[in-house]
Design a protein around this motif. Structure first.
Motif, mmCIF file in Angstrom:
data_model
loop_
_atom_site.group_PDB
_atom_site.id
_atom_site.type_symbol
_atom_site.label_atom_id
_atom_site.label_comp_id
_atom_site.label_asym_id
_atom_site.label_seq_id
_atom_site.Cartn_x
_atom_site.Cartn_y
_atom_site.Cartn_z
ATOM 1 N N CYS A 175 0.848 -1.187 0.000
ATOM 2 C CA CYS A 175 0.000 0.000 0.000
ATOM 3 C C CYS A 175 0.883 1.237 0.000
ATOM 4 O O CYS A 175 2.071 1.156 0.264
ATOM 5 N N VAL A 176 0.275 2.365 -0.300
ATOM 6 C CA VAL A 176 0.921 3.662 -0.157
ATOM 7 C C VAL A 176 0.360 4.269 1.116
ATOM 8 O O VAL A 176 -0.858 4.272 1.331
ATOM 9 N N VAL A 177 1.224 4.775 1.980
ATOM 10 C CA VAL A 177 0.823 5.286 3.290
ATOM 11 C C VAL A 177 1.069 6.793 3.346
ATOM 12 O O VAL A 177 2.165 7.254 3.062
ATOM 13 N N LEU A 178 0.046 7.533 3.720
ATOM 14 C CA LEU A 178 0.139 8.984 3.853
ATOM 15 C C LEU A 178 0.122 9.361 5.326
ATOM 16 O O LEU A 178 -0.738 8.888 6.079
ATOM 17 N N ASP A 179 1.069 10.181 5.744
ATOM 18 C CA ASP A 179 1.066 10.731 7.097
ATOM 19 C C ASP A 179 -0.042 11.773 7.195
ATOM 20 O O ASP A 179 -0.344 12.464 6.228
ATOM 21 N N CYS A 180 -0.633 11.897 8.370
ATOM 22 C CA CYS A 180 -1.689 12.885 8.579
ATOM 23 C C CYS A 180 -1.966 13.019 10.077
ATOM 24 O O CYS A 180 -1.403 12.275 10.887
ATOM 25 N N HIS A 181 -2.844 13.927 10.428
ATOM 26 C CA HIS A 181 -3.212 14.095 11.833
ATOM 27 C C HIS A 181 -4.430 13.248 12.191
ATOM 28 O O HIS A 181 -4.535 12.752 13.302
ATOM 29 N N TYR A 182 -5.366 13.072 11.254
ATOM 30 C CA TYR A 182 -6.624 12.373 11.524
ATOM 31 C C TYR A 182 -6.857 11.298 10.453
ATOM 32 O O TYR A 182 -7.481 11.567 9.427
ATOM 33 N N PRO A 183 -6.338 10.062 10.655
ATOM 34 C CA PRO A 183 -6.417 9.010 9.640
ATOM 35 C C PRO A 183 -7.834 8.685 9.157
ATOM 36 O O PRO A 183 -8.065 8.550 7.959
ATOM 37 N N ALA A 184 -8.788 8.566 10.069
ATOM 38 C CA ALA A 184 -10.146 8.187 9.660
ATOM 39 C C ALA A 184 -10.768 9.246 8.747
ATOM 40 O O ALA A 184 -11.431 8.920 7.755
ATOM 41 N N GLY A 185 -10.550 10.508 9.047
ATOM 42 C CA GLY A 185 -11.098 11.577 8.225
ATOM 43 C C GLY A 185 -10.483 11.609 6.844
ATOM 44 O O GLY A 185 -11.190 11.793 5.840
ATOM 45 N N LEU A 186 -9.164 11.421 6.760
ATOM 46 C CA LEU A 186 -8.511 11.434 5.457
ATOM 47 C C LEU A 186 -8.917 10.200 4.640
ATOM 48 O O LEU A 186 -9.103 10.283 3.424
ATOM 49 N N ALA A 187 -9.105 9.072 5.309
ATOM 50 C CA ALA A 187 -9.585 7.871 4.622
ATOM 51 C C ALA A 187 -10.971 8.113 4.031
ATOM 52 O O ALA A 187 -11.246 7.728 2.884
ATOM 53 N N GLN A 188 -11.846 8.762 4.773
ATOM 54 C CA GLN A 188 -13.188 9.076 4.264
ATOM 55 C C GLN A 188 -13.099 9.992 3.040
ATOM 56 O O GLN A 188 -13.827 9.815 2.061
ATOM 57 N N PHE A 189 -12.197 10.970 3.095
ATOM 58 C CA PHE A 189 -12.007 11.871 1.961
ATOM 59 C C PHE A 189 -11.622 11.089 0.709
ATOM 60 O O PHE A 189 -12.217 11.257 -0.360
ATOM 61 N N TYR A 190 -10.593 10.229 0.815
ATOM 62 C CA TYR A 190 -10.119 9.498 -0.360
ATOM 63 C C TYR A 190 -11.130 8.469 -0.844
ATOM 64 O O TYR A 190 -11.235 8.210 -2.050
ATOM 65 N N ALA A 191 -11.910 7.892 0.064
ATOM 66 C CA ALA A 191 -12.959 6.960 -0.364
ATOM 67 C C ALA A 191 -14.027 7.712 -1.165
ATOM 68 O O ALA A 191 -14.526 7.201 -2.172
ATOM 69 N N ALA A 192 -14.366 8.917 -0.735
ATOM 70 C CA ALA A 192 -15.339 9.718 -1.485
ATOM 71 C C ALA A 192 -14.763 10.154 -2.832
ATOM 72 O O ALA A 192 -15.479 10.200 -3.834
ATOM 73 N N LEU A 193 -13.478 10.450 -2.877
ATOM 74 C CA LEU A 193 -12.822 10.904 -4.101
ATOM 75 C C LEU A 193 -12.627 9.769 -5.103
ATOM 76 O O LEU A 193 -12.857 9.929 -6.300
ATOM 77 N N LEU A 194 -12.205 8.585 -4.614
ATOM 78 C CA LEU A 194 -11.788 7.492 -5.489
ATOM 79 C C LEU A 194 -12.697 6.269 -5.452
ATOM 80 O O LEU A 194 -12.508 5.338 -6.230
ATOM 81 N N GLY A 195 -13.644 6.253 -4.523
ATOM 82 C CA GLY A 195 -14.441 5.046 -4.306
ATOM 83 C C GLY A 195 -13.698 4.137 -3.353
ATOM 84 O O GLY A 195 -12.581 4.423 -2.922
ATOM 85 N N GLY A 196 -14.321 3.045 -2.997
ATOM 86 C CA GLY A 196 -13.654 2.083 -2.125
ATOM 87 C C GLY A 196 -14.277 1.999 -0.753
ATOM 88 O O GLY A 196 -15.256 2.677 -0.441
ATOM 89 N N GLU A 197 -13.694 1.146 0.052
ATOM 90 C CA GLU A 197 -14.223 0.814 1.370
ATOM 91 C C GLU A 197 -13.237 1.238 2.456
ATOM 92 O O GLU A 197 -12.072 0.837 2.435
ATOM 93 N N VAL A 198 -13.714 2.016 3.406
ATOM 94 C CA VAL A 198 -12.876 2.483 4.511
ATOM 95 C C VAL A 198 -12.799 1.405 5.583
ATOM 96 O O VAL A 198 -13.808 0.822 5.983
ATOM 97 N N ASP A 199 -11.572 1.142 6.033
ATOM 98 C CA ASP A 199 -11.296 0.256 7.166
ATOM 99 C C ASP A 199 -11.919 -1.130 7.036
ATOM 100 O O ASP A 199 -12.415 -1.706 8.006
#
Length: 125
Positions: A7-31
């Motif tokens: 996988c590609v891993v992005l550093d951030c302050h709030y992982p769940a929020g950024l995951a939701q953003f990318y799922a909305a942008l690209l599709g897919g399933e969070v967690d």
């Protein structure tokens, strides 16, 4: 070949929020449950429709990148599945990588230009 991209891993302050953003942008399933990762407040994933995975890792003193300011560089790393951690580490070092830290189940290395990546033992499904 030493391993395959996990996988590609992005550093951030709030992982769940950024995951939701990318799922909305690209599709897919969070967690989605996956034996490769523990999911908690410090780690979140998005399993994309094409099978690729994005990981999001909490960094407490996270500093946002500022494009294209090199004083605030891009912050991500690659996780690479390997069959044999010790052999993969030796192979990567032979190619010019440098071991930075061993964390029991994975090893952090840097490429010849200083970018971090992790060698992670492949888990049986």
């Amino acid at each position: 070949m030493i391993g395959t991209l996990q996988c590609v891993v992005l550093d951030c302050h709030y992982p769940a929020g950024l995951a939701q953003f990318y799922a909305a942008l690209l599709g897919g399933e969070v967690d989605r449950p996956d034996p490769r990762w523990s999911l908690d407040e410090a780690w979140s994933t998005v399993h994309l429709p094409d099978g690729r995975v994005l990981g999001f890792q909490r960094v407490e003193d996270y500093r946002q990148p500022i494009w294209p300011d090199p004083a605030h560089p891009q912050q991500l790393h690659l996780d690479i599945d390997v069959a044999d951690l010790a052999a993969a580490e030796r192979g990567a070092v032979a190619l010019g990588a440098e071991v930075k830290a061993r964390h029991g189940r994975w090893t952090v290395l840097t490429d010849p230009a200083g970018h971090p990546f992790c060698l992670v033992p492949r888990r049986a499904d």
